[in-house]
Design a protein around this motif. Structure first.
Motif, PDB file in Angstrom:
ATOM      1  N   GLU A  23      32.614 -11.445  17.801  1.00 30.26           N
ATOM      2  CA  GLU A  23      34.279 -10.889  17.424  1.00 30.26           C
ATOM      3  C   GLU A  23      35.076 -10.995  16.850  1.00 30.26           C
ATOM      4  N   ARG A  29      37.782  -6.313  12.493  1.00 30.41           N
ATOM      5  CA  ARG A  29      38.926  -7.173  13.116  1.00 30.41           C
ATOM      6  C   ARG A  29      38.717  -8.243  11.024  1.00 30.41           C
ATOM      7  N   HIS A 228      42.994 -10.692  12.050  1.00 27.85           N
ATOM      8  CA  HIS A 228      42.467  -9.606  10.827  1.00 27.85           C
ATOM      9  C   HIS A 228      41.794 -10.055  10.291  1.00 27.85           C
TER      10      HIS A 228
END
Length: 303
Positions: A23, A29, A228
């Motif tokens: 993830e 991201r 991010h």
């Protein structure tokens, strides 16, 4: 049977850790370099140091600007890897022509933010990360809360903070670091951000995440769910930064506020300027070999 349960538990932890890593490294991201970094010809040279510009965002309707209540912090680990400094920056500080860091940041976005910070410190930002405060709040709860010292009691968003030690959790960490309870142009807020980051780093260092895969995976998952970052800040690179901090003694990590001075205008407005005496010394320390001594001195002065 006990060994089998332990093995199954370990496999589950590794699976969770793999999911969290995936993830964090997911393309959704990643912020493109051209969207966050200024032109290379105006940037400081690349060195063997590791420097991360972290922005913690607080999505509240009450904020007049996007970045006024955000946390801006620089994590710098010199090439010698024997010291680290974390520097918070007051977004209300004047940059040029009466414009504050926050005002310029809101108008120019990430490339301008990076350019300003690189100019202020004289070092290149190798990485950029933007983290939602709600995700950080989950990390705080997972770590069992954070003890932070508050110089003066205040209330914000229905929470009362006492003078003395407060224990932050997911519901109060964001409020403590984004509220502006005193008319001092964000000086108190930036101080609160500094003490929170100091407590967070200490909690991460002592949580034993490397020895507890379950907890490590959960913490990384919380970070991954609200972050991010630039393409080069992979979980592997993040691990190197975290490992450097983990191996250092607490006295070898200085968490400070970039030195500023304040003045009050006749109309009552508080103006924040960089400390003209301290800033040349700070930039010199960042570029030279006396970084530990200088930042320990800043800590002793209460910055």
């Amino acid at each position: 049977m006990a060994k089998l349960k332990k093995m199954v538990s370990a496999l589950g932890s590794l699976k969770d850790l793999s999911t969290a890593r995936a993830e964090f490294d997911d393309a959704s991201r990643v912020l493109p370099d051209e969207a966050i970094f200024p032109p290379n010809d105006i940037r400081p040279e690349t060195t063997d140091a590791r420097t991360l510009l972290l922005r913690i965002t607080h999505a509240t309707e009450s904020q007049e600007t996007t970045s006024q209540g955000d946390t801006f912090a620089v994590i710098h680990i010199p090439a010698a890897n024997d010291f680290a400094t974390v520097m918070t920056l007051n977004p209300s500080v004047q940059i040029e022509s009466g414009l504050t860091f926050a005002t310029i940041a809101d108008e120019g976005g990430w490339p301008v933010i990076v350019a300003m910070v690189e100019d202020i410190l004289g070092v290149r930002m190798d990485h950029v990360a933007e983290l939602e405060s709600s995700a950080l709040g989950q990390v705080v709860t997972e770590l069992g809360g954070l003890p932070v010292y508050c110089r003066a009691a205040f209330s914000a968003d229905g929470t009362d903070f006492i003078e003395g030690t407060n224990h932050l959790d997911a519901n109060t960490a964001g409020t403590f670091t984004s509220a502006d309870p005193i008319d001092d142009a964000g000086q108190t807020r930036t101080r609160n951000q500094r003490v929170t980051l100091r407590a967070l780093i200490q909690a991460l260092k002592t949580a034993g995440l490397a020895k507890e895969p379950n907890k490590g995976a959960t913490v990384l998952g919380h970070f991954a769910g609200g972050i991010h970052h630039d393409a080069a800040l992979t979980t592997m690179e993040l691990g190197k930064i975290a490992n450097s901090l983990r191996q250092l003694e607490s006295d070898d990590i200085a968490v400070v506020t970039i030195p500023t001075t304040s003045r009050r205008e006749d109309d009552g407005t508080v103006i924040i300027d960089f400390d003209v005496e301290a800033m040349p010394a700070l930039k010199g320390a960042m570029a030279g070999n006396d970084l530990p001594d200088f930042f320990r001195y800043l800590v002793s002065l209460g910055y």
